[in-house]
Enzyme design. Structure first.
Site, PDB file in Angstrom:
ATOM      1  N   SER A  53     -49.022  10.031 -25.515  1.00  0.00           N
ATOM      2  CA  SER A  53     -48.968  11.401 -26.035  1.00  0.00           C
ATOM      3  C   SER A  53     -50.310  11.936 -26.503  1.00  0.00           C
ATOM      4  O   SER A  53     -50.424  13.120 -26.822  1.00  0.00           O
ATOM      5  CB  SER A  53     -47.960  11.478 -27.190  1.00  0.00           C
ATOM      6  OG  SER A  53     -46.641  11.433 -26.707  1.00  0.00           O
ATOM      7  N   LYS A  56     -51.497  14.993 -24.816  1.00  0.00           N
ATOM      8  CA  LYS A  56     -50.991  16.311 -25.200  1.00  0.00           C
ATOM      9  C   LYS A  56     -52.108  17.192 -25.756  1.00  0.00           C
ATOM     10  O   LYS A  56     -51.986  18.427 -25.789  1.00  0.00           O
ATOM     11  CB  LYS A  56     -49.869  16.171 -26.233  1.00  0.00           C
ATOM     12  CG  LYS A  56     -48.549  15.636 -25.684  1.00  0.00           C
ATOM     13  CD  LYS A  56     -47.497  15.566 -26.788  1.00  0.00           C
ATOM     14  CE  LYS A  56     -46.098  15.277 -26.245  1.00  0.00           C
ATOM     15  NZ  LYS A  56     -45.897  13.886 -25.864  1.00  0.00           N
ATOM     16  N   SER A 113     -44.505  16.090 -31.451  1.00  0.00           N
ATOM     17  CA  SER A 113     -44.900  15.449 -30.195  1.00  0.00           C
ATOM     18  C   SER A 113     -43.888  15.759 -29.095  1.00  0.00           C
ATOM     19  O   SER A 113     -43.483  14.890 -28.319  1.00  0.00           O
ATOM     20  CB  SER A 113     -45.035  13.931 -30.369  1.00  0.00           C
ATOM     21  OG  SER A 113     -45.792  13.367 -29.321  1.00  0.00           O
TER      22      SER A 113
END
Length: 384
Positions: A53, A56, A113
């Protein structure tokens, strides 16, 4: 004309020594001091690894750029596709009836997230996630992130989803510097879209709870990548970025990131070691109205120096000399290179402290006579 190097110990520098090296348990890591643009630690920092993540951050960069360019506003509403709703892992729990705003999606990506939020952004900006991923890869290259490729917007495991720790650090630096009005969102600790997921409302960044100036940026975890974190903290005039990956647990990640942050701040101090205009050496001048000219620093030299061990620091002045008159005040005539153990060298231009006009006819004649006399005496010396 000869290239000259002068080795000297600059008396205006504080006595310093070598910082204690940081031995990290992370698979790869990168630590960077923004104020002095100094890389403090690099372990496998240019190896392309699964970012989970943490990638991101690139999706957020693309959205922040769209905001800056006026393509969307903070109140722009996005549609939620069936594909976005079906995303697993960490989500905002969006459904196809929702119309989340840009503001909602930024918080959903940073704090929750949200994989679903990333797909919504990708499809909203580029039509498809595939097109968005291609644009992310191209944009990363344009930003100097040469070890990054993207197959999706969320960091979902994919062989083509790769980033290096240095690239993640470059990206973090960009988000901090280029989007100061948006960066404070990274420090927000809770967001619960439409009151749907109280258990998922907390920011996963463990450093936000510990103080120490930490205010960002993003954690990541998959079974392939392990536990990682892109962090940043500000103390006084210094801001540090640190990136780690490959940790074995949430607890290990939190502990390592905290150790790394404290090391970066406590093992180094920021010092202005030379002021702009301060003379550091002098250089001979050929056929000038003065025989030499002072060499001064072109700018303040601010450096990180190790805080504990006491020792000297070396500096080297280099120029091609003797300098030829006439010489203008402020002309760049040399370079000062400062070396601190285990840190990158710092190079600063050296300028002529004042102007030196060409010598007059009598001065040139006298100089020529002295040169001829020296040459005659040298030639006249008996062989041995």
């Amino acid at each position: 004309m000869l290239f000259k190097r002068l080795l000297c110990l600059l008396v205006m520098l504080p006595l310093i020594g070598q910082a204690q090296a940081f031995e990290t348990r992370a698979q790869a890591a990168w630590v960077y001091d923004m104020a002095t643009e100094t890389v403090l630690m690099d372990k496998n920092a240019d190896v392309s690894l699964p970012p989970a993540s943490m990638s991101k951050l690139m999706t957020l960069n693309m959205l922040f750029e769209a905001l800056r360019d006026g393509r969307v506003t903070m109140d722009t509403e996005f549609s939620v596709s069936a594909r976005a709703q079906a995303m697993g892992g960490s989500t905002m729990f969006l459904n196809q009836r929702d119309r989340p705003t840009t503001r909602d999606l930024i918080k959903g990506i940073i704090i929750n997230s949200g994989n679903d939020a990333c797909v919504v952004v990708a499809e909203g900006l580029s039509g498809t996630e595939e097109a968005f991923s291609h644009q992310m890869t191209e944009r990363a290259k344009a930003l100097g992130m040469n070890n990054s490729t993207f197959a999706n917007s969320s960091g979902w495991p994919d062989p083509a989803q790769r980033m290096s720790m240095r690239d993640l650090g470059i990206l973090a630096k960009r988000l901090i510097e280029e989007f100061p009005d948006l960066y404070p969102i990274f420090a927000e600790t809770e967001f619960n879209y439409a009151d749907r997921a109280a258990a998922n409302r907390h920011n996963r960044n463990p450093l936000l709870k510990l103080g120490g100036g930490a205010d960002g940026l993003k954690t990541g975890h998959t079974s392939e990548a392990g536990y990682g974190l892109v962090g940043s903290a500000k103390q006084g005039d210094r801001r540090v970025i640190f990136v780690i990956t490959g940790m074995t647990s949430e607890e290990a990640r939190a502990e390592e990131a905290d150790r790394m942050m404290n090391w970066a701040f406590r093992q180094f101090v920021m010092k202005t070691v030379i002021k702009a205009g301060q003379r550091v050496a002098s250089a001979d001048v050929w056929l000038g109205s003065a025989p030499e000219v002072g060499l001064v620093a072109a700018e303040d030299i601010t450096m990180l120096v190790p805080a504990l061990v006491q020792d000297g620091v070396k500096a080297e002045v280099s120029y091609t000399g003797p300098l030829k008159a006439p010489l203008a005040a402020g002309a760049e005539v040399g370079t000062l290179t400062i070396s601190v153990p285990d840190l990158p060298q710092r190079e600063v231009p050296l300028l002529a402290e004042n102007g030196v006009t060409a010598a007059g006819f009598l001065q040139r004649l006298e100089k020529a006579a002295l040169v001829l006399q020296k040459r005659f005496l040298t030639d006249a010396e008996p062989a041995t």
